[in-house]
Write a protein that holds these residues in place. Structure first.
Motif, PDB file in Angstrom:
ATOM      1  N   ARG A 174       7.346  10.367   1.494  1.00 62.81           N
ATOM      2  CA  ARG A 174       8.581   8.941   1.076  1.00 62.81           C
ATOM      3  C   ARG A 174       7.407   8.481   0.334  1.00 62.81           C
ATOM      4  NH1 ARG A 174      11.381   7.971   7.225  1.00 62.81           N
ATOM      5  NH2 ARG A 174      12.257   9.847   7.126  1.00 62.81           N
ATOM      6  N   ARG A 175       7.766   7.808  -1.259  1.00 69.90           N
ATOM      7  CA  ARG A 175       7.309   6.909  -2.356  1.00 69.90           C
ATOM      8  C   ARG A 175       8.473   5.558  -1.817  1.00 69.90           C
ATOM      9  NH1 ARG A 175      10.203   6.191  -7.020  1.00 69.90           N
ATOM     10  NH2 ARG A 175      11.893   5.327  -5.775  1.00 69.90           N
ATOM     11  N   CYS A 176       8.295   5.143  -0.013  1.00 67.55           N
ATOM     12  CA  CYS A 176       9.179   4.191   0.132  1.00 67.55           C
ATOM     13  C   CYS A 176       7.870   2.572   0.570  1.00 67.55           C
ATOM     14  CB  CYS A 176       9.726   4.115   0.425  1.00 67.55           C
ATOM     15  SG  CYS A 176      11.460   2.821   1.036  1.00 67.55           S
ATOM     16  N   ASP A 177       6.692   2.724   0.304  1.00 64.48           N
ATOM     17  CA  ASP A 177       5.961   1.391   1.040  1.00 64.48           C
ATOM     18  C   ASP A 177       5.860   0.164   1.886  1.00 64.48           C
ATOM     19  OD1 ASP A 177       3.891   3.379   0.411  1.00 64.48           O
ATOM     20  OD2 ASP A 177       4.284   2.747  -1.894  1.00 64.48           O
ATOM     21  N   LEU A 178       5.827  -0.323   2.317  1.00 66.41           N
ATOM     22  CA  LEU A 178       6.083  -1.554   2.646  1.00 66.41           C
ATOM     23  C   LEU A 178       6.287  -2.518   1.773  1.00 66.41           C
ATOM     24  CD1 LEU A 178       3.307  -1.410   5.827  1.00 66.41           C
ATOM     25  CD2 LEU A 178       5.913  -0.982   6.698  1.00 66.41           C
ATOM     26  N   SER A 179       7.727  -3.012   2.339  1.00 70.43           N
ATOM     27  CA  SER A 179       7.593  -4.087   1.375  1.00 70.43           C
ATOM     28  C   SER A 179       7.002  -4.023  -0.226  1.00 70.43           C
ATOM     29  CB  SER A 179       7.044  -5.478   1.170  1.00 70.43           C
ATOM     30  OG  SER A 179       6.654  -6.139   1.843  1.00 70.43           O
ATOM     31  N   SER A 180       7.855  -2.862  -0.223  1.00 68.63           N
ATOM     32  CA  SER A 180       7.893  -2.106  -2.397  1.00 68.63           C
ATOM     33  C   SER A 180       9.712  -2.402  -2.104  1.00 68.63           C
ATOM     34  CB  SER A 180       7.796  -0.569  -1.920  1.00 68.63           C
ATOM     35  OG  SER A 180       8.824   0.296  -1.114  1.00 68.63           O
ATOM     36  N   ILE A 181       9.613  -1.915  -3.474  1.00 64.39           N
ATOM     37  CA  ILE A 181      11.341  -2.399  -4.358  1.00 64.39           C
ATOM     38  C   ILE A 181      11.604  -1.147  -5.008  1.00 64.39           C
ATOM     39  CG2 ILE A 181      12.455  -4.156  -5.919  1.00 64.39           C
ATOM     40  CD1 ILE A 181       9.776  -5.566  -5.488  1.00 64.39           C
ATOM     41  N   THR A 182      12.563  -0.632  -4.926  1.00 64.03           N
ATOM     42  CA  THR A 182      13.617   0.265  -5.754  1.00 64.03           C
ATOM     43  C   THR A 182      14.463  -0.137  -6.561  1.00 64.03           C
ATOM     44  OG1 THR A 182      12.544   1.784  -4.410  1.00 64.03           O
ATOM     45  CG2 THR A 182      13.923   3.030  -5.662  1.00 64.03           C
ATOM     46  N   SER A 183      14.558  -0.487  -7.875  1.00 71.47           N
ATOM     47  CA  SER A 183      15.874  -1.360  -8.328  1.00 71.47           C
ATOM     48  C   SER A 183      16.688  -0.283  -9.178  1.00 71.47           C
ATOM     49  CB  SER A 183      15.399  -1.306  -9.410  1.00 71.47           C
ATOM     50  OG  SER A 183      14.006  -2.718  -8.795  1.00 71.47           O
ATOM     51  N   PHE A 184      17.828  -0.215  -9.293  1.00 75.45           N
ATOM     52  CA  PHE A 184      19.006   0.450 -10.051  1.00 75.45           C
ATOM     53  C   PHE A 184      19.876   0.078 -10.676  1.00 75.45           C
ATOM     54  CE2 PHE A 184      17.702   2.348  -5.862  1.00 75.45           C
ATOM     55  CZ  PHE A 184      17.719   3.392  -5.704  1.00 75.45           C
ATOM     56  N   GLU A 185      20.435  -0.131 -11.619  1.00 76.19           N
ATOM     57  CA  GLU A 185      21.518   0.467 -12.610  1.00 76.19           C
ATOM     58  C   GLU A 185      22.895   0.772 -12.507  1.00 76.19           C
ATOM     59  OE1 GLU A 185      19.739  -0.501 -16.725  1.00 76.19           O
ATOM     60  OE2 GLU A 185      18.373  -2.226 -15.935  1.00 76.19           O
ATOM     61  N   ARG A 186      23.625   0.215 -12.782  1.00 73.50           N
ATOM     62  CA  ARG A 186      24.724   1.083 -13.024  1.00 73.50           C
ATOM     63  C   ARG A 186      25.280   1.378 -14.434  1.00 73.50           C
ATOM     64  NH1 ARG A 186      28.316   2.751  -9.034  1.00 73.50           N
ATOM     65  NH2 ARG A 186      30.539   2.475  -8.895  1.00 73.50           N
ATOM     66  N   VAL A 187      25.392   2.501 -14.615  1.00 70.55           N
ATOM     67  CA  VAL A 187      25.827   3.203 -16.138  1.00 70.55           C
ATOM     68  C   VAL A 187      27.225   4.335 -15.262  1.00 70.55           C
ATOM     69  CG1 VAL A 187      24.998   4.619 -17.568  1.00 70.55           C
ATOM     70  CG2 VAL A 187      23.049   2.840 -16.499  1.00 70.55           C
ATOM     71  N   GLY A 188      27.937   3.733 -15.962  1.00 69.04           N
ATOM     72  CA  GLY A 188      29.546   4.445 -15.988  1.00 69.04           C
ATOM     73  C   GLY A 188      30.103   3.803 -14.654  1.00 69.04           C
ATOM     74  N   ASP A 189      30.031   5.002 -14.244  1.00 69.07           N
ATOM     75  CA  ASP A 189      30.734   4.757 -12.704  1.00 69.07           C
ATOM     76  C   ASP A 189      29.320   4.997 -11.221  1.00 69.07           C
ATOM     77  OD1 ASP A 189      33.168   4.576 -12.974  1.00 69.07           O
ATOM     78  OD2 ASP A 189      33.929   7.073 -12.758  1.00 69.07           O
ATOM     79  N   TYR A 196      10.040   1.407  -9.441  1.00 65.10           N
ATOM     80  CA  TYR A 196       9.871   1.261  -8.834  1.00 65.10           C
ATOM     81  C   TYR A 196       8.896   0.470  -8.500  1.00 65.10           C
ATOM     82  CZ  TYR A 196       7.473   2.304  -3.798  1.00 65.10           C
ATOM     83  OH  TYR A 196       6.651   2.358  -2.619  1.00 65.10           O
ATOM     84  N   SER A 197       8.933  -1.036  -7.429  1.00 63.68           N
ATOM     85  CA  SER A 197       7.315  -1.000  -7.378  1.00 63.68           C
ATOM     86  C   SER A 197       5.933  -1.674  -6.417  1.00 63.68           C
ATOM     87  CB  SER A 197       6.883  -2.329  -7.837  1.00 63.68           C
ATOM     88  OG  SER A 197       8.391  -3.494  -7.856  1.00 63.68           O
ATOM     89  N   ASN A 198       5.344  -1.158  -6.054  1.00 62.36           N
ATOM     90  CA  ASN A 198       4.472  -1.592  -4.499  1.00 62.36           C
ATOM     91  C   ASN A 198       3.590  -2.988  -4.686  1.00 62.36           C
ATOM     92  OD1 ASN A 198       3.347  -1.438  -2.050  1.00 62.36           O
ATOM     93  ND2 ASN A 198       2.207   0.377  -2.984  1.00 62.36           N
ATOM     94  N   PRO A 199       4.129  -4.358  -4.839  1.00 67.57           N
ATOM     95  CA  PRO A 199       3.016  -5.454  -4.480  1.00 67.57           C
ATOM     96  C   PRO A 199       2.692  -5.476  -3.586  1.00 67.57           C
ATOM     97  CG  PRO A 199       5.914  -5.728  -4.248  1.00 67.57           C
ATOM     98  CD  PRO A 199       6.233  -4.728  -4.480  1.00 67.57           C
ATOM     99  N   ALA A 200       3.111  -5.375  -2.073  1.00 71.66           N
ATOM    100  CA  ALA A 200       2.284  -5.556  -1.283  1.00 71.66           C
ATOM    101  C   ALA A 200       1.322  -4.005  -1.022  1.00 71.66           C
ATOM    102  CB  ALA A 200       3.077  -5.677  -0.157  1.00 71.66           C
ATOM    103  N   ALA A 201       0.993  -3.689  -2.060  1.00 71.85           N
ATOM    104  CA  ALA A 201       0.015  -2.036  -1.966  1.00 71.85           C
ATOM    105  C   ALA A 201      -1.775  -2.615  -1.897  1.00 71.85           C
ATOM    106  CB  ALA A 201      -0.378  -1.420  -3.277  1.00 71.85           C
ATOM    107  N   GLY A 202      -1.704  -3.821  -1.809  1.00 68.68           N
ATOM    108  CA  GLY A 202      -3.424  -4.539  -1.112  1.00 68.68           C
ATOM    109  C   GLY A 202      -3.742  -5.247  -0.367  1.00 68.68           C
ATOM    110  N   LEU A 203      -2.458  -4.952   0.481  1.00 69.97           N
ATOM    111  CA  LEU A 203      -2.322  -5.084   2.309  1.00 69.97           C
ATOM    112  C   LEU A 203      -2.207  -3.817   3.433  1.00 69.97           C
ATOM    113  CD1 LEU A 203      -0.109  -8.432   1.075  1.00 69.97           C
ATOM    114  CD2 LEU A 203      -2.271  -8.843   2.096  1.00 69.97           C
ATOM    115  N   ALA A 204      -1.712  -2.734   2.625  1.00 70.20           N
ATOM    116  CA  ALA A 204      -1.083  -1.762   3.557  1.00 70.20           C
ATOM    117  C   ALA A 204      -2.273  -1.101   3.833  1.00 70.20           C
ATOM    118  CB  ALA A 204      -0.946  -0.849   2.043  1.00 70.20           C
TER     119      ALA A 204
END
Length: 213
Positions: A174-189, A196-204
């Protein structure tokens, strides 16, 4: 109308010295490292200089604690959203390496594509996307982004569902590290993943990460 982006944020490291799979068991809080991770995620969100309209969190303690620095920095209240909670799991409270060697647990492994040991992947995806849709619709056009603090399996299942990928997967990939951020936008329906960002990578390094399978 609708939110500009929806950010699915995973909670930080949990205090779990026994290394059990904690699932929905109450009382599992963030470790000191987990608190630093949660602050890293909050700092990352604020550094984007995008207005934040809503902050939601799963009812579980680790998610609420991870949402706290985001709420603090944005001046918003945390709204509890039950649909973004960790799934149920047969292995809650067990150490997986031992549980998998015990024949009494083998029958629940019969259908990994469902999976047979917990809430079906399709059910997880359905409730997550419905929660995202409701949050998106609640925000007025131009009001800003929505942050939803959840858990690894719900976030990764949502990623795969929205990407049109098979929901069954290897939990170790899984690409979903602790305190990671996965971002979405709405396009149509539909939603599309935009980052995707992993700001806590240095603490992992050395972190215990055994929430669910």
């Amino acid at each position: 109308m609708g939110a500009s982006q929806i950010h699915l944020v995973r909670h930080g490291e949990v205090y779990n010295p026994s290394g059990v799979l904690y699932g929905r068991i109450p009382g599992f809080r963030l470790s000191e490292r987990g608190e630093l991770m949660a602050r890293s995620a909050a700092d990352d969100i604020v550094a984007r200089e995008r207005p934040i309209a809503r902050v939601y969190a799963s009812p579980l303690q680790r998610a609420q604690e991870s949402a706290a620095p985001i709420a603090e920095l944005t001046g918003l209240d945390i709204r509890t959203e039950a649909r973004i909670i960790e799934p149920t799991n047969h292995f809650e409270g067990k150490v997986m390496s031992r549980a998998l060697r015990n024949p009494i647990n083998w029958p629940v492994l019969r259908a990994p594509s469902v999976p047979s040991w917990g809430e079906p992947y399709l059910s997880i995806a359905d409730r997550m996307v419905r929660a995202m849709e409701d949050a998106w619709n609640e925000v007025a056009d131009g009001e800003g982004d929505v942050v939803m603090v959840s858990h690894q399996l719900p976030i990764w299942t949502t990623h795969r569902f929205i990407a049109g990928e098979q929901l069954a997967h290897d939990p170790r990939r899984r690409r979903c590290d602790l305190s990671s951020i996965t971002s979405f936008e709405r396009v149509g329906d539909s939603f599309i993943e935009v980052g995707y960002s992993n700001p806590a990578a240095g603490l992992a390094a050395g972190a215990i990460d055994v929430g669910a399978v």
